[in-house]
Design a protein around this motif. Structure first.
Motif: not given
Length: 349
Positions: A214-222, A245-259
């Motif tokens: 997570e840290k490595r990816l956030l640093d790369a895309f900051k 604001t180009n990076i939309n962060i979610r802790n988790h997505l379920y069901g239809a939202f993930l699909q």
């Protein structure tokens, strides 16, 4: 008339074992069975969220944790084996109580060795007929196969034959009538949706490696101008936010939202866990893989998919945005639409 109750138990090691049980649970409901669910930790929380009206029971935790140094993981698991054997013994005893208290007619166990009973028909689900563990692969595979033999059937969520997803993990040289290839399992369906994100990042797996990536990816895309949906793969009420604001962060997505998210992105960046691979296969996605350090299975799958020209990969410590530049040179996944009818599988019970 009382419907037959089938106990469905999933290992809590990442969320993959629980998520790939979801289509099986839905198929049981559709075919007039009554599933009873069992797991622990985050996997149990996920099942409760997906199926709030189904009985969910807590099993003893294997409590498998990664080491900070990936090279020590195999030795830590070896050191933990006496404790794990005690957990298997405890869950076997607990399974007897569940069978008695809930009038269970059959068992489907996703990689939980102790969830079985000689009096009932029992199924083991795994894509690992061979367990890769470096120079101890022969012994880890024999242990796995020995436990599988205690079940009536083994369902492998993959395609039979040479065109498959799991390679040597899920395909032995000798045939076994108790092994059934049931096709890749995924809760995700392919949909034709407009592209909203350039990259969908899906993190998963045990700590501390999830946080390291997570840290490595956030640093790369900051400073990125790409549109990114970043799914952290954590169960937390605290949301993370960034200045970009180009990076939309979610802790988790379920069901239809993930699909919806998976069907509305150009590329996926993820671990090369087998459940993730099955999801990407279903939607014919283009992906970039970063295997969990020290997990031989993920490293093997990522290397195999790159050799087949399906998806590139790199080691966690080597990731940079430049690594993504050749994504278009790879074919992405193709769905061969193989599926073993669940109605036929369930006749076992």
């Amino acid at each position: 008339m009382q419907k037959k109750r089938i106990l469905v138990a999933a290992l809590n090691w990442g969320l993959g074992h629980a998520t790939r049980c979801i289509p099986i649970i839905k198929a049981l409901l559709k075919n007039d069975y009554e599933p009873v669910l069992a797991s622990d930790g985050d996997a149990l929380r996920l099942l409760k969220k997906e199926f709030p009206h189904i009985i969910c029971l807590e099993l003893p935790s294997y409590n498998i944790k990664y080491t900070e140094d990936p090279g020590n993981l195999k030795w830590k698991l070896l050191f933990d084996s006496p404790r794990i054997l005690n957990v298997i013994k405890a869950e076997k005893k607990m399974t007897q109580g569940i069978i008695r208290d809930y009038q269970i007619s059959g068992i489907i166990s996703d990689n939980r060795w102790g969830v079985r009973n000689k009096q009932l028909r029992c199924v083991f689900i795994t894509h690992q007929l061979q367990v890769l563990s470096g120079n101890t692969t022969y012994f880890s595979s024999k242990i796995q196969q020995k436990y599988i033999e205690k079940f009536d059937e083994c369902w492998v969520p993959d395609l039979p034959g040479s065109k498959n997803l799991s390679g040597i993990l899920g395909h032995l040289k000798t045939e076994n009538s108790a092994i059934k290839y049931i096709g890749p399992l995924s809760r995700i369906e392919k949909r034709s949706l407009p592209i909203v994100y350039d990259y969908l990042i899906i993190l998963s797996g045990p700590e501390p490696q999830r946080s390291f990536l997570e840290k490595r990816l956030l640093d790369a895309f900051k400073d990125t101008e790409h549109r990114i949906l970043f799914i952290r793969g954590v169960f937390s009420v605290e949301e993370m936010s960034l200045k970009n604001t180009n990076i939309n962060i979610r802790n988790h997505l379920y069901g239809a939202f993930l699909q919806q998210a998976m069907n509305s992105c150009k590329y996926v960046i993820a671990r090369s866990g087998y459940t993730t691979i099955m999801d990407l296969y279903k939607i014919e996605a283009k992906a970039f893989f970063i295997p969990t350090p020290g997990q031989f299975e993920q490293e093997y799958l990522a290397e195999r998919l790159e050799k087949l020209g399906i998806a590139p990969h790199c080691k966690q410590e080597n990731f940079s945005l430049e690594k993504l530049e050749n994504l278009e040179d790879f074919s992405g996944f193709s769905n061969f639409s193989f599926e073993y009818p669940f109605r036929d599988l369930f006749t076992l019970f």
